[in-house]
Design an enzyme around this catalytic site. Structure first.
Site, PDB file in Angstrom:
ATOM      1  N   ARG A 122      27.389  10.763 -21.817  1.00  0.00           N
ATOM      2  CA  ARG A 122      28.565  11.666 -21.893  1.00  0.00           C
ATOM      3  C   ARG A 122      29.701  11.333 -20.997  1.00  0.00           C
ATOM      4  NH1 ARG A 122      23.128  15.387 -20.313  1.00  0.00           N
ATOM      5  NH2 ARG A 122      22.673  15.854 -22.273  1.00  0.00           N
ATOM      6  N   GLU A 156       9.496  19.207 -36.435  1.00  0.00           N
ATOM      7  CA  GLU A 156      10.998  18.843 -36.982  1.00  0.00           C
ATOM      8  C   GLU A 156      11.570  18.751 -38.097  1.00  0.00           C
ATOM      9  OE1 GLU A 156      13.594  20.100 -35.299  1.00  0.00           O
ATOM     10  OE2 GLU A 156      13.055  20.945 -33.495  1.00  0.00           O
ATOM     11  N   TYR A 180      23.652  -0.289 -28.748  1.00  0.00           N
ATOM     12  CA  TYR A 180      25.332  -0.851 -28.573  1.00  0.00           C
ATOM     13  C   TYR A 180      25.280  -2.326 -28.272  1.00  0.00           C
ATOM     14  CZ  TYR A 180      25.520   4.055 -27.178  1.00  0.00           C
ATOM     15  OH  TYR A 180      25.846   5.704 -27.449  1.00  0.00           O
ATOM     16  N   LYS A 201      14.618  14.385 -31.419  1.00  0.00           N
ATOM     17  CA  LYS A 201      16.135  14.276 -30.433  1.00  0.00           C
ATOM     18  C   LYS A 201      15.700  14.909 -28.942  1.00  0.00           C
ATOM     19  CE  LYS A 201      20.560  13.990 -28.713  1.00  0.00           C
ATOM     20  NZ  LYS A 201      21.965  15.058 -28.928  1.00  0.00           N
ATOM     21  N   LYS A 240      15.603   9.728 -30.447  1.00  0.00           N
ATOM     22  CA  LYS A 240      16.285   9.096 -30.080  1.00  0.00           C
ATOM     23  C   LYS A 240      16.001   9.824 -27.937  1.00  0.00           C
ATOM     24  CE  LYS A 240      21.464  10.524 -29.037  1.00  0.00           C
ATOM     25  NZ  LYS A 240      22.306  10.908 -29.213  1.00  0.00           N
TER      26      LYS A 240
HETATM   27  C1  PBG Z   1      26.070  15.071 -28.537  1.00  0.00           C
HETATM   28  C2  PBG Z   1      25.182  13.074 -28.781  1.00  0.00           C
HETATM   29  C3  PBG Z   1      24.316  12.054 -27.365  1.00  0.00           C
HETATM   30  C4  PBG Z   1      24.616  11.061 -27.458  1.00  0.00           C
HETATM   31  C5  PBG Z   1      24.616  11.010 -28.807  1.00  0.00           C
HETATM   32  N1  PBG Z   1      25.125  12.442 -29.789  1.00  0.00           N
HETATM   33  C6  PBG Z   1      24.675  13.074 -26.237  1.00  0.00           C
HETATM   34  C7  PBG Z   1      23.515  14.203 -25.258  1.00  0.00           C
HETATM   35  O1  PBG Z   1      23.213  14.500 -26.148  1.00  0.00           O
HETATM   36  O2  PBG Z   1      24.115  14.499 -24.385  1.00  0.00           O
HETATM   37  C8  PBG Z   1      23.730  10.077 -26.676  1.00  0.00           C
HETATM   38  C9  PBG Z   1      23.948   8.550 -27.535  1.00  0.00           C
HETATM   39  C10 PBG Z   1      23.967   7.780 -26.462  1.00  0.00           C
HETATM   40  O3  PBG Z   1      23.469   8.298 -24.790  1.00  0.00           O
HETATM   41  O4  PBG Z   1      23.278   6.854 -26.312  1.00  0.00           O
HETATM   42  N2  PBG Z   1      25.712  15.481 -29.876  1.00  0.00           N
END
Ligand code: PBG
Length: 329
Positions: free
Chosen positions: A211, A240, A319, A201, A255
């Protein structure tokens, strides 16, 4: 690769000439089995609230989940992922609402399992929906504490499992969290609950709309670069993943997805583990806004998802899941 033959006896366009032959020689495909649908939940009753930063996405109160779950079920979407918009007054510096057995996620898991016990339910493990500083862990003097955080996360994972969650998805990027979660679940008789680790991530600018959707945007102090990965790195993603596999992950997530398909591919080539891609909120919003403004045809949605599949992803969090499931049916 050795190329046999040459023009004019070889013409690659022959295999592209008709729809039927293009279908016969297609190397990859996208089906509904590849889709994971994220769902945002909020407090209150009787409300389906539009998310401005993510046109076409909503926040649902728990009593309004029936329609979307029934739609997802009818379309045979295998898995849904729940994300809570926790009210500001329930947020504090250690994210204690994460361990409240009556929090939004817990109620949503129970409700969804009641509507349809056969649809998979996944929930993130991380503290950012619950902290007043927007970070995924405990913040102490500008440091996100690792070991104290994973302790809480293992309790959060256990609680979500007790509610009926099928897939626990640590999205926090603390070190060692998959191992402690696996141990905690095993000790408490949840040996069959799966762990989908957000192993690679990245500290990404593509998370902005999300957010906003969970209400942490204006709260976030600083950035997440001391725990999420640096976008300059790729070998580090393999380290990782290797660690998370050792600690007991059943599948791993990359991600964001589209800007990082090289990472998906190298994980897929290196490890024998299912890799998922998360087409995040910023990827979604860019595509959606361009379609809405008439600049791109909506076929671009399938193209973006096919790129992620082509790179080796077994499934994609998107989405667009419902739209796409309808379209490819
Ligand atoms: C946080 C989390 C995030 C997303 C999923 N879980 C955002 C972040 O790390 O700030 C982002 C998902 C998205 O942008 O669609 N644990």
């Amino acid at each position: 690769m050795k190329i046999l033959g040459k023009y004019p006896s070889v013409r690659l366009r022959r295999n592209r000439k008709y729809g039927w032959v293009r279908r016969l020689v297609a190397e990859n495909n996208l089906t509904v089995d590849d889709l994971i649908l994220p769902i945002f939940v909020r407090e209150g009753k009787g409300k389906i609230e539009k998310i401005k930063s993510m046109p076409g996405c909503n926040r649902y109160t728990i009593d309004k989940l029936n329609n979307i779950i029934n739609t997802a079920s009818k379309l045979k979407i295998p898995l849904v992922a729940i994300f809570p918009n926790t009210p500001g007054i329930k947020k504090n510096s250690i994210g204690s609402e994460a361990l409240n057995e009556d929090n939004l996620v817990c109620r949503a898991i129970k409700k969804i399992k009641k509507i349809n016990p056969n649809i998979g339910v996944m929930a993130d493990v991380a503290l950012d929906p619950y902290t007043n500083h927007g970070h995924d862990g405990i913040l102490k003097k500008k440091e996100i504490l690792n070991d104290e955080t994973i302790n809480i996360l293992s309790k959060q994972a256990l609680l979500q499992s007790q509610m009926g969650c099928d897939v626990i998805a640590p999205s926090d990027m603390m070190d060692g969290r998959v191992g402690i979660i696996r141990k905690t679940l095993d000790k408490n008789n949840f040996k069959n609950v799966q762990i989908l680790s957000y192993a690679a991530k990245y500290a990404s600018n593509f998370y902005g709309p999300f957010r906003d959707a969970i209400g942490s945007k204006n709260k976030l102090k600083g950035d997440k670069k001391t725990y999420q990965m640096d976008n300059k790195n790729s070998s580090e993603a393999l380290r990782e993943v290797a660690l998370d596999i050792k600690e007991g992950a059943d599948f791993v997530m990359v991600k964001p997805a589209l800007p990082y398909i090289d990472i998906i591919k190298s994980i897929k080539d290196t490890f024998k583990i299912p890799v998922f891609g998360y087409q995040v909120s910023g990827e979604y919003a860019m595509i959606k806004n361009s379609i809405n403004s008439g600049n791109l045809r909506d076929d671009v949605i399938l193209e973006s998802l096919m790129s992620i599949k082509r790179s080796g992803a077994s499934a994609i969090v998107t989405y667009f899941a419902i739209d796409v499931a309808r379209k490819i049916k």
